[in-house]
Each structure stands twice: as C-alpha cells, then as structure tokens.
Design a protein around this motif. Sequence first.
Motif, PDB file in Angstrom:
ATOM      1  N   LEU A  23      48.255 -75.836   4.343  1.00 31.66           N
ATOM      2  CA  LEU A  23      49.316 -76.739   4.791  1.00 31.66           C
ATOM      3  C   LEU A  23      49.599 -76.573   6.275  1.00 31.66           C
ATOM      4  N   ARG A  24      49.557 -75.329   6.757  1.00 33.01           N
ATOM      5  CA  ARG A  24      49.794 -75.110   8.188  1.00 33.01           C
ATOM      6  C   ARG A  24      48.689 -75.757   9.017  1.00 33.01           C
ATOM      7  N   VAL A  25      47.449 -75.643   8.548  1.00 33.16           N
ATOM      8  CA  VAL A  25      46.344 -76.292   9.254  1.00 33.16           C
ATOM      9  C   VAL A  25      46.517 -77.811   9.238  1.00 33.16           C
ATOM     10  N   LEU A  26      46.990 -78.362   8.112  1.00 35.22           N
ATOM     11  CA  LEU A  26      47.193 -79.810   8.016  1.00 35.22           C
ATOM     12  C   LEU A  26      48.229 -80.311   9.017  1.00 35.22           C
ATOM     13  N   VAL A  27      49.278 -79.540   9.242  1.00 37.48           N
ATOM     14  CA  VAL A  27      50.300 -79.943  10.214  1.00 37.48           C
ATOM     15  C   VAL A  27      49.689 -80.037  11.614  1.00 37.48           C
ATOM     16  N   VAL A  28      48.920 -79.021  11.979  1.00 34.36           N
ATOM     17  CA  VAL A  28      48.266 -79.033  13.292  1.00 34.36           C
ATOM     18  C   VAL A  28      47.264 -80.181  13.386  1.00 34.36           C
ATOM     19  N   LEU A  46      47.181 -87.489  15.702  1.00 36.21           N
ATOM     20  CA  LEU A  46      48.180 -88.523  15.969  1.00 36.21           C
ATOM     21  C   LEU A  46      48.222 -88.895  17.444  1.00 36.21           C
ATOM     22  N   VAL A  47      48.212 -87.889  18.303  1.00 31.81           N
ATOM     23  CA  VAL A  47      48.420 -88.141  19.728  1.00 31.81           C
ATOM     24  C   VAL A  47      47.172 -87.834  20.566  1.00 31.81           C
ATOM     25  N   LEU A  48      46.682 -86.605  20.476  1.00 36.01           N
ATOM     26  CA  LEU A  48      45.655 -86.157  21.412  1.00 36.01           C
ATOM     27  C   LEU A  48      44.329 -86.869  21.203  1.00 36.01           C
ATOM     28  N   MET A  49      43.921 -87.051  19.969  1.00 34.95           N
ATOM     29  CA  MET A  49      42.622 -87.688  19.713  1.00 34.95           C
ATOM     30  C   MET A  49      42.647 -89.178  20.040  1.00 34.95           C
ATOM     31  N   ASN A  50      43.806 -89.811  19.902  1.00 38.31           N
ATOM     32  CA  ASN A  50      43.888 -91.265  20.072  1.00 38.31           C
ATOM     33  C   ASN A  50      44.136 -91.713  21.502  1.00 38.31           C
ATOM     34  N   ILE A  51      44.654 -90.850  22.350  1.00 36.68           N
ATOM     35  CA  ILE A  51      45.021 -91.275  23.696  1.00 36.68           C
ATOM     36  C   ILE A  51      43.797 -91.615  24.546  1.00 36.68           C
ATOM     37  N   VAL A  57      41.651 -73.429  18.210  1.00 36.51           N
ATOM     38  CA  VAL A  57      42.380 -74.690  18.066  1.00 36.51           C
ATOM     39  C   VAL A  57      43.582 -74.823  19.004  1.00 36.51           C
ATOM     40  N   PRO A  58      44.484 -73.828  19.135  1.00 32.06           N
ATOM     41  CA  PRO A  58      45.643 -74.035  20.015  1.00 32.06           C
ATOM     42  C   PRO A  58      45.270 -74.359  21.452  1.00 32.06           C
ATOM     43  N   TYR A  59      44.229 -73.730  21.973  1.00 33.84           N
ATOM     44  CA  TYR A  59      43.856 -73.951  23.364  1.00 33.84           C
ATOM     45  C   TYR A  59      43.258 -75.334  23.601  1.00 33.84           C
ATOM     46  N   LEU A  60      42.901 -76.023  22.524  1.00 38.74           N
ATOM     47  CA  LEU A  60      42.390 -77.376  22.678  1.00 38.74           C
ATOM     48  C   LEU A  60      43.481 -78.335  23.152  1.00 38.74           C
ATOM     49  N   ALA A  61      44.732 -78.038  22.826  1.00 43.20           N
ATOM     50  CA  ALA A  61      45.838 -78.860  23.323  1.00 43.20           C
ATOM     51  C   ALA A  61      45.921 -78.768  24.836  1.00 43.20           C
ATOM     52  N   VAL A  62      45.699 -77.573  25.373  1.00 42.09           N
ATOM     53  CA  VAL A  62      45.685 -77.397  26.831  1.00 42.09           C
ATOM     54  C   VAL A  62      44.517 -78.165  27.443  1.00 42.09           C
ATOM     55  N   LEU A  95      51.534 -71.703  14.165  1.00 47.57           N
ATOM     56  CA  LEU A  95      51.203 -72.045  12.785  1.00 47.57           C
ATOM     57  C   LEU A  95      49.907 -71.394  12.311  1.00 47.57           C
ATOM     58  N   LEU A  96      48.947 -71.206  13.211  1.00 47.09           N
ATOM     59  CA  LEU A  96      47.639 -70.688  12.804  1.00 47.09           C
ATOM     60  C   LEU A  96      47.522 -69.169  12.961  1.00 47.09           C
TER      61      LEU A  96
END
Length: 434
Positions: A250-255, A261-266, A316-321, A422-423
């Motif tokens: 579930l924690r992975v699903l939230v991330v 929702l945002v990063l992949m679509n922009i 995974v977290p550093y991919l947001a950066v 979360l991860l």
Amino acid sequence: MSNDCLDTREGPLGITEEENYGGHSKADLRHNMRYCIMLDAIWSTGWADFQLALQPLLVYLGASNTVIGLITGATIAGLIGLFISPWITRRYPIKKWYLFAVNIPYLAPLGISGAAIVASRHLGLSNDWLVMFILVMMLAHQFFAGFVALPHQEYIAACIPMSHRGRFSGISASAGSLAAIGSAAIGGWILTHYARPMSFGYLFLMTWVICQGGYVFALMAREKPTPVEKSPRPWSKVMLKAAWDDKPYLRVLVVYFLYLLVLMNIFGFVNVYGFRELRMAANTAAVIAIIGNVVRVCLSGYVGVLTDRFSPKRVVPYLAVLSCVALLPVIFIRNVYGVYISAGISSMFVIAFFASMNALLYGLPKPENRPGHYTIQIIIGYIAGFIGPFALGRLCDVLPYRSVFVIVAVFSVFLFVVGKQLLSTLSDDASAYS
C-alpha cells in the motif's frame, strides 16, 4: 547480451540454483530474459512512432490543452476491463496465450485511426471530426487495455524473478530505445516528406504493425504457472483484505499514484509547449524522440543494474528530484534547446522510474495474490493516468506553461520527502520479494 547481465551472486551454502532464480533454472532464466526483452523492446520501438505523431497531430488539428489531456488520459476507459480481468486471468495458470489474443483488439484502434487520418483529406473529414474520432479510438484502445494490463504484469512476474527485474527493465528499455532511434528517424523523414495530416496517419499504422508483431515473442517464454487455485476469489473480502493487510504494498501504491499523477504526465505538456508556444516544426518530434532514445540506450542497462544493486526502494525517492531537474531547462531556457535538454533528462527519469517501481510492484505480492494486488495497482495507475493529464491540461489552458512547470517542480521536492518516508521500511534484500 552478455553473460554478466544474467549472473547473480551465489547464495549461501545449501541453497540450490533453482532457489537462487525464484524457481527457474539458469537456462530458463536466460531464455525468458531474451524473449521478454524482445517483447518489451519491440513494443517500445512501435510505441515511439505513436508518441512521435500524437502530440504534433493534436496541435496541428487545433485541439485545446484540455482536449489533449482528455485524449492522453483516455485510460479511464480501461477500468471496466480491469474490474473483469481478475475473473478471466484466474482461469489461466499460463497467461501468454490470453495475453496474445487480447492484444489484437487492443491495438486495432491504432490501425483504424491511422487509416482514417491517411484518408481524411480524400473523404473530406474536418479537423474537429478527426479530433473527436481520435478521442473515440483512444477510448476503445484503452478499453481493451483494461484486459491486457493484468495478464501482462502477471506474465512478466512469472517469467522474471525479483533478482533480475531491475536489469530486465533496464536492458529491455535500452534495446527498445536503440531500435526506436531508427524508427524515429524514419518517422521524422515521413513527417518531413509527406503532407499533413497523412504523415501522422502513417506513423499510427507503423505503431500498429510493429507492436502487434512484437507480441509473437510473448508466446515463446517458459512461463512459470501461477498457483491460481490459491488465488482469492476476485473482488471478494479475502482479496481486498489481502491487499489491505499488505502495508508495504500500500505504501508503494501511494508513491506510485503520486508520481504517475503529476511527474510522469507533465513531460507530455513540455512537448506541447514546444509545438504550440515555441512553434517547433512537427518533424522536430523526431529530434525529441531520438534524444530520449539515445539517453535510454546509453543509460538503461546501467540504471537497471544500479537499481538491483542499491535496491529499488532507495532509488525511487530521488527520482522526484530528477524530475525537478528535468523541468529546469524549460523554465529557464526559452527556446527549443530547453525542450531538447528537458527531453533527455526526463528520459532518465522515466527509465529509472519503471526499473525501480516495477521491481517493487512485481515483487511484493505473493504469487497467489498477484491478480488482486496487480488489479488494484493498475486501476490506481489508470485513474492517475486520467486525472493527471486532464488536470494538467486544464491548468495549462488557465496558466502559462512555464508557471505550471514551476508549480510541478516545487511539488516534486515535496514528493521526495513523501517517497523517502513511505518506502523507508521496505526490505533491501531481493530474497524478501516473490
């Protein structure tokens, strides 16, 4: 493919080779890696032509950002198939034959769209009519995608063990990108030498032929049967409870949801910004595609191996950066070079996201829980794939593109903190995953 790509460290004394490879022999693992890589690589090759054509076509036809978001987010139509799929896949311990069959109606709307676009001027079809027809065909395409997504995910999980999923994603992305460079070059030539909108239609047809042909390789892997007799009944209390009780999943699903929702679509709207605001020619879509594919060829294999080595949960977290960095060029460089640089960096984000996130999503569920877990995960992905493009498209109709890019860049820093938190409790040990 070198032997090093498939080797793993020897396990402790007393652990057999069979156990080292998740129930596969070493020969089967090599065989499966080969054919699953070919499957995904050929798909990437064909899909590159579709991505090459779609955005400049919609800009050429005069579609608004909101309509572009609706067409991009047509994934919402797949929810019906996703709801039904667990009942279907539960009947098949081996998924590959069903996977091959259902891809025929899944890919057909792309061929139909291509034929309509090619014939549009001969038939006197208006631009507005074509936009609506493409929307309908994309809804049909995504409707059948709802029947494809679950068996495809179960198929890969049954063929490739957790210890090799990162490098599988990396190698297949690299191989697909290498072939897609040639495909994009051909596509750029078509966009340059053939009249619009027919040239876009030819690329749709190329996508249909290549992607459909690639699924022949789905029949060739030595798939490990799924223990369907142990699977909870679809949408039963047992299935939902199994997913709810799996807190790491579930924690992975939230991330996963927030990133999609945002990063992949922009990044799709970065390209739209280039075609609409910077007046980039349609054939520069080939330049964007080639840049992205060169990056994938050069880095995908390394990203996959590094993901396996450092563990997906740490990556995974550093991919947001990284996504924030990918937006900086179009924020500060107001010309085509900003778009090109962003395309290269965003390609790094995409390959690393799927290499690391797929490893976690494939590996956390127990084999008997895969249909239920994967169905819930894919539904969440489809919802994000609908809401994200629509909301971002609407936002781009209200605010300047660059203002939207700044908002998303700031939000990505917040997602780094959320993802890391979360991860953090997930295991680093590949043997802890199925």
